[in-house]
Design a protein around this motif. Structure first.
Motif, PDB file in Angstrom:
ATOM      1  N   VAL A   1     100.975 -36.476 -21.766  1.00 11.85           N
ATOM      2  CA  VAL A   1     100.858 -37.395 -20.758  1.00 11.85           C
ATOM      3  C   VAL A   1     101.969 -37.289 -19.729  1.00 11.85           C
ATOM      4  N   ARG A   2     101.729 -36.652 -18.642  1.00 15.50           N
ATOM      5  CA  ARG A   2     102.951 -35.850 -17.962  1.00 15.50           C
ATOM      6  C   ARG A   2     102.888 -36.488 -16.322  1.00 15.50           C
ATOM      7  N   SER A   3     101.653 -36.561 -15.933  1.00 13.08           N
ATOM      8  CA  SER A   3     101.452 -36.664 -14.501  1.00 13.08           C
ATOM      9  C   SER A   3     101.753 -38.106 -14.337  1.00 13.08           C
ATOM     10  N   ALA A   4     102.179 -38.620 -13.012  1.00 13.79           N
ATOM     11  CA  ALA A   4     102.724 -39.912 -12.591  1.00 13.79           C
ATOM     12  C   ALA A   4     101.317 -40.911 -12.788  1.00 13.79           C
TER      13      ALA A   4
ATOM     14  N   THR B   1     115.189 -42.841 -28.876  1.00 17.46           N
ATOM     15  CA  THR B   1     115.836 -42.958 -27.440  1.00 17.46           C
ATOM     16  C   THR B   1     115.109 -44.205 -26.992  1.00 17.46           C
ATOM     17  N   ASN B   2     115.909 -44.843 -26.646  1.00 16.12           N
ATOM     18  CA  ASN B   2     115.348 -46.190 -25.789  1.00 16.12           C
ATOM     19  C   ASN B   2     115.334 -46.174 -24.158  1.00 16.12           C
ATOM     20  N   LEU B   3     116.488 -45.353 -23.858  1.00 13.11           N
ATOM     21  CA  LEU B   3     116.490 -45.087 -22.380  1.00 13.11           C
ATOM     22  C   LEU B   3     116.594 -43.511 -21.987  1.00 13.11           C
ATOM     23  N   TYR B   4     115.756 -43.243 -21.084  1.00 12.89           N
ATOM     24  CA  TYR B   4     115.455 -42.009 -20.350  1.00 12.89           C
ATOM     25  C   TYR B   4     116.096 -41.729 -19.193  1.00 12.89           C
ATOM     26  N   GLU B   5     116.619 -40.403 -18.936  1.00  8.77           N
ATOM     27  CA  GLU B   5     116.804 -40.190 -17.518  1.00  8.77           C
ATOM     28  C   GLU B   5     115.538 -39.763 -16.935  1.00  8.77           C
ATOM     29  N   ALA B   6     115.286 -40.664 -16.035  1.00 11.72           N
ATOM     30  CA  ALA B   6     113.735 -40.728 -15.118  1.00 11.72           C
ATOM     31  C   ALA B   6     113.747 -39.602 -14.370  1.00 11.72           C
ATOM     32  N   SER B   7     114.804 -39.129 -13.853  1.00 14.47           N
ATOM     33  CA  SER B   7     114.751 -38.054 -12.882  1.00 14.47           C
ATOM     34  C   SER B   7     114.623 -36.613 -13.536  1.00 14.47           C
ATOM     35  N   ARG B   8     114.740 -36.383 -14.827  1.00 12.48           N
ATOM     36  CA  ARG B   8     115.016 -35.281 -15.339  1.00 12.48           C
ATOM     37  C   ARG B   8     113.455 -34.888 -16.098  1.00 12.48           C
ATOM     38  N   ASP B   9     112.971 -33.797 -15.713  1.00 12.93           N
ATOM     39  CA  ASP B   9     111.716 -33.343 -16.399  1.00 12.93           C
ATOM     40  C   ASP B   9     111.891 -32.098 -17.177  1.00 12.93           C
ATOM     41  N   ILE B  10     110.588 -31.841 -17.891  1.00 14.27           N
ATOM     42  CA  ILE B  10     110.684 -30.735 -18.652  1.00 14.27           C
ATOM     43  C   ILE B  10     109.572 -29.630 -18.207  1.00 14.27           C
ATOM     44  N   SER B  11     109.735 -28.573 -18.515  1.00 11.96           N
ATOM     45  CA  SER B  11     108.788 -27.545 -18.025  1.00 11.96           C
ATOM     46  C   SER B  11     107.150 -27.720 -18.838  1.00 11.96           C
ATOM     47  N   ASP B  12     106.400 -26.808 -18.345  1.00 12.88           N
ATOM     48  CA  ASP B  12     105.071 -26.920 -19.081  1.00 12.88           C
ATOM     49  C   ASP B  12     105.231 -25.984 -20.390  1.00 12.88           C
ATOM     50  N   ALA B  13     106.105 -25.140 -20.251  1.00 12.35           N
ATOM     51  CA  ALA B  13     106.260 -24.155 -21.411  1.00 12.35           C
ATOM     52  C   ALA B  13     107.037 -25.040 -22.603  1.00 12.35           C
ATOM     53  N   GLN B  14     107.931 -25.901 -22.165  1.00  9.20           N
ATOM     54  CA  GLN B  14     108.506 -26.847 -23.234  1.00  9.20           C
ATOM     55  C   GLN B  14     107.591 -27.761 -23.757  1.00  9.20           C
ATOM     56  N   VAL B  15     106.666 -28.297 -23.077  1.00 10.04           N
ATOM     57  CA  VAL B  15     105.770 -29.231 -23.367  1.00 10.04           C
ATOM     58  C   VAL B  15     104.844 -28.410 -24.506  1.00 10.04           C
TER      59      VAL B  15
END
Length: 205
Positions: A53-56, A15-29
């Motif tokens: 690495v997850r926070s802004a 993947t080279n392009l991501y939907e920057a507005s979509r997050d995943i949960s702590d549980a998924q990480v």
């Protein structure tokens, strides 16, 4: 004959392009990390560490030492996959749960420890190579785990290792082997690119 693992291998693409507005949960990480850490390692050393690495703020710091790649900040999370320099003195602790589970007889621990010492003690290049191998096994398992959860992923070697080590407090025996971004891919990404013919890369002897 096919199954979910084969399907994930056949359909996975970088993947080279991501939907920057979509997050995943702590549980998924955490689940991605759990699956990645089921990868194989020599002597069951499990000589790796994952930093999600997850926070802004953390993403911005990583991007600054990651060749300014947008994937680092656009993806939901970027894992720093670290290999740990192979050390035979870690063997008893790594094998204790294996013995406790009844998988390995306790008498085998000394033999495995001796074998690991023969391979890695005072062999810095070999010990570092093992760290990179173990980290890579874990990274590939992470990539397939992401695909199984319908997430895109990107392995990246474009970063400043010393900068990553400094910014994220890696120990002297930890090597940042690669980064793996994970998140939701946009529709603009390419499908899996064709591979070289097997006749060029495969021999049966």
């Amino acid at each position: 004959m096919t199954n979910e693992i084969i399907t994930a291998i056949e359909q996975r693409s970088t993947t080279n392009l991501y939907e920057a507005s979509r997050d995943i949960s702590d549980a998924q990480v955490a689940e991605l990390a759990r699956l990645a850490l089921l990868a194989p390692s020599a002597f069951n050393l499990q000589n790796w560490r994952l930093i999600a690495v997850r926070s802004a703020d953390a993403k911005a710091r990583l991007r600054a030492v990651g060749w300014d790649q947008p994937k680092i900040t656009d993806s939901a999370v970027t894992f720093i996959v670290c290999g740990v320099i192979a050390d035979h003195t870690d063997m008893p602790a790594r094998l204790a749960p294996v013995v406790a589970a009844g998988i390995m007889p306790e008498g085998m621990v000394a033999g495995w420890t001796g074998a690991a010492k023969n391979l890695y003690f005072e062999q810095p290049q070999r010990a570092r190579d093992e760290a990179i191998r173990s980290a890579t096994f874990s990274a590939m398992t992470l990539i397939l785990a992401a695909k199984s959860l319908d997430l895109g992923s990107t392995p990246m070697i474009g970063f400043d290792p010393e900068g990553v080590s400094r910014e994220f407090g890696l120990a002297e025996n930890e090597v940042p082997a690669l980064l793996v971004a994970v998140g939701y891919a946009t529709d603009e990404n390419w499908p899996q690119k064709p591979r070289r013919p097997m006749s060029e890369v495969f021999d049966l002897v």
